[in-house]
Design an enzyme around this catalytic site. Structure first.
Site, PDB file in Angstrom:
ATOM      1  CB  CYS A   1     -96.399-101.936 -26.240  1.00 38.58           C
ATOM      2  SG  CYS A   1     -95.928-100.550 -26.812  1.00 38.58           S
TER       3      CYS A   1
ATOM      4  CG  HIS B   1     -94.520-106.108 -27.157  1.00 35.43           C
ATOM      5  ND1 HIS B   1     -94.344-104.824 -28.133  1.00 35.43           N
ATOM      6  CD2 HIS B   1     -94.058-104.750 -26.169  1.00 35.43           C
ATOM      7  CE1 HIS B   1     -94.135-103.611 -28.556  1.00 35.43           C
ATOM      8  NE2 HIS B   1     -94.011-103.889 -27.238  1.00 35.43           N
TER       9      HIS B   1
ATOM     10  CG  ASN C   1     -91.209-101.321 -29.228  1.00 35.91           C
ATOM     11  OD1 ASN C   1     -92.121-101.766 -29.844  1.00 35.91           O
ATOM     12  ND2 ASN C   1     -91.934-101.279 -27.796  1.00 35.91           N
TER      13      ASN C   1
HETATM   14  O1  UT7 Z   1     -93.000-100.756 -25.515  1.00 37.53           O
HETATM   15  C1  UT7 Z   1     -93.331-100.289 -24.857  1.00 37.53           C
HETATM   16  C2  UT7 Z   1     -92.985-100.567 -23.412  1.00 37.53           C
HETATM   17  N1  UT7 Z   1     -91.180 -99.852 -23.722  1.00 37.53           N
HETATM   18  C3  UT7 Z   1     -90.201-101.211 -22.872  1.00 37.53           C
HETATM   19  O2  UT7 Z   1     -91.086-102.208 -22.616  1.00 37.53           O
HETATM   20  C4  UT7 Z   1     -89.441-100.231 -22.874  1.00 37.53           C
HETATM   21  C5  UT7 Z   1     -88.587-100.432 -21.288  1.00 37.53           C
HETATM   22  N2  UT7 Z   1     -87.162 -99.917 -21.290  1.00 37.53           N
HETATM   23  C6  UT7 Z   1     -86.037-100.187 -21.544  1.00 37.53           C
HETATM   24  O3  UT7 Z   1     -86.069-101.395 -22.379  1.00 37.53           O
HETATM   25  C7  UT7 Z   1     -84.670 -99.573 -20.999  1.00 37.53           C
HETATM   26  O4  UT7 Z   1     -85.094 -99.308 -19.751  1.00 37.53           O
HETATM   27  C8  UT7 Z   1     -84.227 -98.534 -21.920  1.00 37.53           C
HETATM   28  C9  UT7 Z   1     -83.494 -99.321 -23.318  1.00 37.53           C
HETATM   29  C10 UT7 Z   1     -84.939 -97.414 -22.701  1.00 37.53           C
HETATM   30  C11 UT7 Z   1     -82.635 -98.559 -21.505  1.00 37.53           C
HETATM   31  O5  UT7 Z   1     -82.560 -99.353 -20.947  1.00 37.53           O
HETATM   32  P1  UT7 Z   1     -81.719 -99.141 -18.551  1.00 37.53           P
HETATM   33  O6  UT7 Z   1     -80.708-100.197 -19.149  1.00 37.53           O
HETATM   34  O7  UT7 Z   1     -82.831 -98.910 -18.330  1.00 37.53           O
HETATM   35  O8  UT7 Z   1     -80.346 -97.989 -19.355  1.00 37.53           O
HETATM   36  P2  UT7 Z   1     -80.573 -96.491 -18.577  1.00 37.53           P
HETATM   37  O9  UT7 Z   1     -82.244 -95.846 -18.823  1.00 37.53           O
HETATM   38  O10 UT7 Z   1     -80.571 -97.156 -17.314  1.00 37.53           O
HETATM   39  O11 UT7 Z   1     -79.116 -95.823 -18.008  1.00 37.53           O
HETATM   40  C12 UT7 Z   1     -77.919 -96.612 -18.071  1.00 37.53           C
HETATM   41  C13 UT7 Z   1     -77.153 -95.398 -19.153  1.00 37.53           C
HETATM   42  C14 UT7 Z   1     -77.717 -94.171 -18.370  1.00 37.53           C
HETATM   43  O12 UT7 Z   1     -76.385 -92.863 -18.135  1.00 37.53           O
HETATM   44  P3  UT7 Z   1     -75.717 -93.122 -16.525  1.00 37.53           P
HETATM   45  O13 UT7 Z   1     -76.647 -92.278 -15.522  1.00 37.53           O
HETATM   46  O14 UT7 Z   1     -75.657 -94.583 -16.037  1.00 37.53           O
HETATM   47  O15 UT7 Z   1     -74.633 -92.212 -17.010  1.00 37.53           O
HETATM   48  C15 UT7 Z   1     -78.240 -93.448 -19.920  1.00 37.53           C
HETATM   49  O16 UT7 Z   1     -78.235 -92.088 -19.903  1.00 37.53           O
HETATM   50  O17 UT7 Z   1     -77.656 -95.210 -20.419  1.00 37.53           O
HETATM   51  C16 UT7 Z   1     -77.458 -94.090 -20.553  1.00 37.53           C
HETATM   52  N3  UT7 Z   1     -78.021 -94.240 -22.036  1.00 37.53           N
HETATM   53  C17 UT7 Z   1     -77.466 -94.384 -22.983  1.00 37.53           C
HETATM   54  N4  UT7 Z   1     -76.207 -94.492 -23.036  1.00 37.53           N
HETATM   55  C18 UT7 Z   1     -75.587 -95.280 -24.756  1.00 37.53           C
HETATM   56  C19 UT7 Z   1     -79.065 -94.825 -22.285  1.00 37.53           C
HETATM   57  N5  UT7 Z   1     -79.580 -94.294 -23.445  1.00 37.53           N
HETATM   58  C20 UT7 Z   1     -78.650 -94.374 -24.216  1.00 37.53           C
HETATM   59  C21 UT7 Z   1     -77.812 -94.673 -25.174  1.00 37.53           C
HETATM   60  N6  UT7 Z   1     -76.787 -95.163 -26.040  1.00 37.53           N
HETATM   61  N7  UT7 Z   1     -79.025 -94.765 -26.512  1.00 37.53           N
END
Ligand code: UT7
Length: 333
Positions: free
Chosen positions: A117, A257, A287
């Site tokens: 990225c 970004h 993204n």
């Molecule tokens: O560009 C390159 C660099 N990349 C980035 O900067 C991305 C960095 N990361 C992120 O943007 C975030 O970590 C994500 C958007 C990928 C995820 O968001 P998060 O707030 O970190 O969510 P999480 O992974 O902690 O997941 C929270 C909950 C989980 O459920 P439990 O374990 O709390 O029951 C996931 O299973 O949300 C669940 N979950 C979803 N629910 C509905 C994960 N993906 C989804 C989804 N829809 N698409």
């Protein structure tokens, strides 16, 4: 006294594919919903390249042609085309060479620059160096990615984030002190385990096993990447502002970004830059990896004024990250 040559951006262009992949459509493909995606990422929709047999070059060519038409330049005058991408058309044969020939940049040489990225941000540094040294007069930097070619559309943690797109910026010498003025670029190989595509490279060549194990798809440990991204993007911007004696009042635009609205909000919050000075189009494109920064410039071009202070920031796989301080060189219209 000789005036120092700086490298200014003198034109921008962009392209996104027609097909709109909305949160509603995604929620029919994986267990997700519009509310979750918007709250956690700020994304409403992204664009997907559906043209059969077409790769990243298809969008890169269109972005370059948009720039060439708007700026009314002769592609034969381009000395160098740098193709920033994490999803080249193919390995070995650089995508940039194909793009350069397709747009009629017959006097340019070209190569690909790959830094996840941060590809476009690093590319700005490379483009600027060629101009500042006096070696070349017109360097075209294109950032383009067909993320849909490596995204697993059964993995709800990644398929909601990424989209396809392309953007381009032309770098030319400037003697008014406008253009790229400072950079703080970093990388750390500790990031390799958190954001990667395991197979298809020299370490794990394609095999029936790698296909079966879905190792040709992007893997991301979102939580870990998120933490590194917030800390390092804000840190890099802070360093750039500090050593150039910039306060938030001096900054007209933060150009971040577009990975996650929450990451952008955290970084701008720490810099003290209010929302109305932050370029944001993640809700429309998601993204797009190497295309996020130039697509921001394209979308906000009309608001930019000669002399505006822009602070660019990126974070991505590798890890790679950094910030660039640039003074804008022309009035948008
Ligand atoms: O560009 C390159 C660099 N990349 C980035 O900067 C991305 C960095 N990361 C992120 O943007 C975030 O970590 C994500 C958007 C990928 C995820 O968001 P998060 O707030 O970190 O969510 P999480 O992974 O902690 O997941 C929270 C909950 C989980 O459920 P439990 O374990 O709390 O029951 C996931 O299973 O949300 C669940 N979950 C979803 N629910 C509905 C994960 N993906 C989804 C989804 N829809 N698409």
């Amino acid at each position: 006294m000789m005036t120092k040559i700086t490298a200014a951006i003198t034109a921008v262009g962009g392209y996104v594919p027609d097909f709109v992949l909305t949160n509603e459509i995604l929620s029919t493909m994986v267990d997700t919903n519009d509310e979750w995606i918007v709250a956690r990422t700020g994304i409403k929709e992204r664009r997907i390249l559906k043209e059969p047999g077409q790769g990243t070059s298809y969008m890169a060519i269109k972005a370059a042609e948009d720039l060439i038409k708007k700026a009314n330049i002769d592609p034969k005058e381009i000395d160098l085309l740098i193709m920033a991408t994490a999803t080249p058309d193919m390995l070995v044969a650089p995508t940039g060479c194909y793009v350069a020939s397709a747009i009629g940049a017959t006097n340019a040489f070209s190569y690909d620059l790959t830094a996840a990225c941060s590809s476009f941000l690093y590319g700005m540094s490379t483009a600027a160096s060629y101009i500042q040294s006096g070696r070349y007069k017109k360097v075209l930097l294109i950032g383009a990615d067909k993320m849909s070619s490596i995204v697993d559309y059964t993995d709800r943690t990644t398929c909601i984030i990424f989209g396809d797109g392309a953007g381009a910026a032309l770098f030319e010498p400037n003697n008014e002190g406008l253009g790229v003025l400072d950079e703080y670029l970093r990388s750390d190989g500790v990031g390799r385990d958190f954001l990667k595509m395991d197979a298809g490279g020299s370490m794990r060549p394609p095999s029936q096993e790698t296909v079966k194990n879905k190792e040709h798809f992007l893997f991301q440990d979102g939580k870990s990447v998120f933490k590194f991204a917030v800390t390092n993007m804000a840190d890099a911007c802070g360093k750039i502002m500090e050593r150039n004696n910039l306060t938030s009042d001096d900054v007209q635009w933060l150009v971040p970004h577009q990975a996650n609205k929450r990451i952008i909000d955290a970084a701008s919050g720490r810099m003290g830059v209010p929302d109305d000075k932050v370029m944001m189009n993640i809700h429309r494109y998601g993204n797009t990896t190497s295309a996020t920064l130039p697509l921001c410039l394209k979308d906000y071009e009309g608001k930019l004024k000669k002399g505006d202070t822009l602070v660019f920031a990126a974070f991505g796989g590798g890890f790679t990250w950094g910030s660039i301080y640039l003074k804008w060189a022309y009035n948008g219209n």
